[in-house]
Design an enzyme around this catalytic site. Structure first.
Site: not given
Ligand code: PNS
Length: 170
Positions: A22, A46, A95, A133
């Protein structure tokens, strides 16, 4: 004379906990944009190892040396968060090909919403291409050495939290 526009980007994620992978992406985003906001998803539904405050705290410590980076929590839509802060780009690390399908889907969704926000993909450094993670937590929970994959102070908190969880589980 007009004031130059600040180009502001967001690095969103759960960061449970922040890894060296990150931080590689955040530091590279900080070189590409004037300002970077690291946005920590604090969705309560979550199941996380660390609380939102703990994840924010660890990121703030880890990013303290990056002058143009700040850390915030967020709930709701990422594009709404971007609108409220004049953020023009979402920066995501890729990745491997396996990341691409889901990341492309999210990028296209975020580009289709109002406001539309562009996504910039940054290839993960090879040294971190296997890093996640979830895997760090799993390996550490079984006693594997993950000390080279997260900042030292995160490693200490990770080992401590996993020990607490193991004691709770009996
Ligand atoms: O580390 P992660 O769990 O892969 O992060 C995911 C994250 C938080 C970036 C994604 O779930 C997100 O953007 N959530 C916010 C809600 C949202 O906007 N959802 C629509 C995505 S297209």
């Amino acid at each position: 004379m007009t004031t130059p526009t600040v180009r502001r980007a967001v690095c969103p994620g759960s960061f449970d906990p922040v890894t060296n992978g990150h931080l590689d992406i955040v530091s590279r985003a900080a070189r590409l944009f004037d300002e970077v906001v690291v946005a920590v998803g604090v969705n309560v539904s979550k199941n996380r190892l660390f609380t939102p405050d703990e994840r924010l705290d660890m990121l703030r410590t880890a990013c303290a040396g990056l002058d143009n980076v700040r850390v915030e929590g967020f709930t709701g839509l990422l594009t709404d968060f971007c609108r409220d802060r004049d953020i023009v780009a979402i920066v995501k690390g890729l990745r491997a090909v396996s990341d691409f399908d889901y990341e492309l889907q999210m990028a296209q969704m975020n580009a289709s919403l109002e406001p539309a926000v562009e996504t910039v993909f940054v290839p993960t450094s090879p040294a971190y291409s296997f890093l996640a993670s979830s895997l760090v937590k799993e390996v550490a929970a079984f006693g594997g050495d993950v000390s080279g994959l997260v900042p030292g102070f995160v490693h200490e908190r990770l080992v401590q939290r996993l020990a607490e969880r193991a004691a709770e589980a009996g």
